[in-house]
Write a protein that holds these residues in place. Structure first.
Motif, PDB file in Angstrom:
ATOM      1  N   ALA A  54      57.020  60.447  41.833  1.00 31.41           N
ATOM      2  CA  ALA A  54      56.335  60.491  40.526  1.00 31.41           C
ATOM      3  C   ALA A  54      55.809  61.796  40.336  1.00 31.41           C
ATOM      4  O   ALA A  54      54.903  62.114  41.246  1.00 31.41           O
ATOM      5  N   GLY A  55      55.781  62.347  38.964  1.00 35.38           N
ATOM      6  CA  GLY A  55      54.848  63.578  38.791  1.00 35.38           C
ATOM      7  C   GLY A  55      55.552  64.805  39.358  1.00 35.38           C
ATOM      8  O   GLY A  55      55.336  65.954  38.749  1.00 35.38           O
ATOM      9  N   GLY A  56      56.949  64.665  39.900  1.00 34.03           N
ATOM     10  CA  GLY A  56      57.776  65.735  40.276  1.00 34.03           C
ATOM     11  C   GLY A  56      58.589  66.183  39.071  1.00 34.03           C
ATOM     12  O   GLY A  56      58.478  65.708  37.956  1.00 34.03           O
ATOM     13  N   SER A  57      59.364  67.332  39.292  1.00 29.19           N
ATOM     14  CA  SER A  57      60.765  67.790  38.522  1.00 29.19           C
ATOM     15  C   SER A  57      61.805  67.957  39.166  1.00 29.19           C
ATOM     16  O   SER A  57      61.961  68.148  40.474  1.00 29.19           O
ATOM     17  N   LEU A  58      62.706  67.987  38.247  1.00 29.51           N
ATOM     18  CA  LEU A  58      64.043  68.053  38.588  1.00 29.51           C
ATOM     19  C   LEU A  58      64.881  68.535  37.487  1.00 29.51           C
ATOM     20  O   LEU A  58      64.669  68.548  36.306  1.00 29.51           O
ATOM     21  N   ARG A  59      65.801  69.416  37.918  1.00 30.81           N
ATOM     22  CA  ARG A  59      66.591  70.141  36.975  1.00 30.81           C
ATOM     23  C   ARG A  59      68.181  69.717  37.066  1.00 30.81           C
ATOM     24  O   ARG A  59      68.792  70.091  38.138  1.00 30.81           O
ATOM     25  N   LEU A  60      68.773  69.017  36.130  1.00 27.50           N
ATOM     26  CA  LEU A  60      70.205  68.639  36.226  1.00 27.50           C
ATOM     27  C   LEU A  60      71.013  69.580  35.432  1.00 27.50           C
ATOM     28  O   LEU A  60      70.632  70.520  34.599  1.00 27.50           O
ATOM     29  N   SER A  61      72.160  69.843  35.901  1.00 29.17           N
ATOM     30  CA  SER A  61      73.105  70.577  35.433  1.00 29.17           C
ATOM     31  C   SER A  61      74.440  69.908  35.065  1.00 29.17           C
ATOM     32  O   SER A  61      74.747  69.143  35.998  1.00 29.17           O
ATOM     33  N   CYS A  62      75.109  70.502  34.109  1.00 29.02           N
ATOM     34  CA  CYS A  62      76.516  69.987  33.951  1.00 29.02           C
ATOM     35  C   CYS A  62      77.472  70.881  33.527  1.00 29.02           C
ATOM     36  O   CYS A  62      77.089  71.854  32.578  1.00 29.02           O
ATOM     37  N   VAL A  63      78.379  71.260  34.270  1.00 27.29           N
ATOM     38  CA  VAL A  63      79.539  72.407  34.150  1.00 27.29           C
ATOM     39  C   VAL A  63      80.597  71.673  33.433  1.00 27.29           C
ATOM     40  O   VAL A  63      81.055  70.783  34.069  1.00 27.29           O
TER      41      VAL A  63
END
Length: 123
Positions: free
Chosen positions: A13-22
Motif C-alpha cells: 500500500a502506498g506504492g506505485s505501478l505502471r501498467l502497459s497495454c500493447v
C-alpha cells in the motif's frame, strides 16, 4: 486486434505501478482506449479511458488524483500509472479498445479486450 497487458504484480500500500497495454492490428491511433478492473466476486468496473489523441480522459472517482492514463500512438501502447495504491485497488486489470475516437466508460462500448494482469496491493 490483439491486446496484451503487462506490469501487474504484488505491491505494498502506498506504492506505485505502471501498467502497459500493447495493441496489434487495427488502426490504433483512431481508437479510444480504456482500463477496467475486476476484483474477486465482483463485476468488471471502469477505471479510466482516453481518446484517440490523448486529450480526452475520464476516470472513476475512486482513482482520480492517483491514476493517470496515457497513450503513445507511435508505440501502439496505452499506460496506466497508478500511484498511492490501496488494498481496494487489488484486481485483475484489463485494457480494452473501441473503434471510435471518443473514450467511453461502459464496458459494452469496447470491441476488443486483453487477457488481464493481476495487481495485488498488500496492507
Amino acid at each position: 486486434v490483439q491486446l496484451v497487458e503487462s506490469g501487474g504484480r504484488l505491491v505494498q500500500a502506498g506504492g506505485s505501478l505502471r501498467l502497459s497495454c500493447v495493441v496489434s492490428g487495427g488502426t490504433f491511433s483512431n481508437y479510444a482506449m480504456g482500463w477496467f478492473r475486476q476484483a474477486p466476486g465482483k463485476e468488471r468496473d471502469f477505471v479510466a479511458a482516453i481518446g484517440w489523441r490523448g486529450r480526452s480522459t475520464d476516470y472513476v472517482d475512486s482513482v482520480k488524483g492517483r491514476f493517470t492514463i496515457s497513450r503513445d500512438n507511435a508505440e501502439r501502447t496505452a499506460h496506466l500509472q497508478m500511484n498511492n495504491l490501496k488494498p481496494e485497488d487489488t484486481a485483475v486489470y484489463y485494457c480494452a479498445t473501441r473503434r471510435s475516437i471518443a473514450p467511453a466508460i461502459r464496458s459494452y462500448a469496447y470491441d476488443y479486450w486483453g487477457q488481464g494482469t493481476q495487481v495485488t496491493v498488500s496492507s
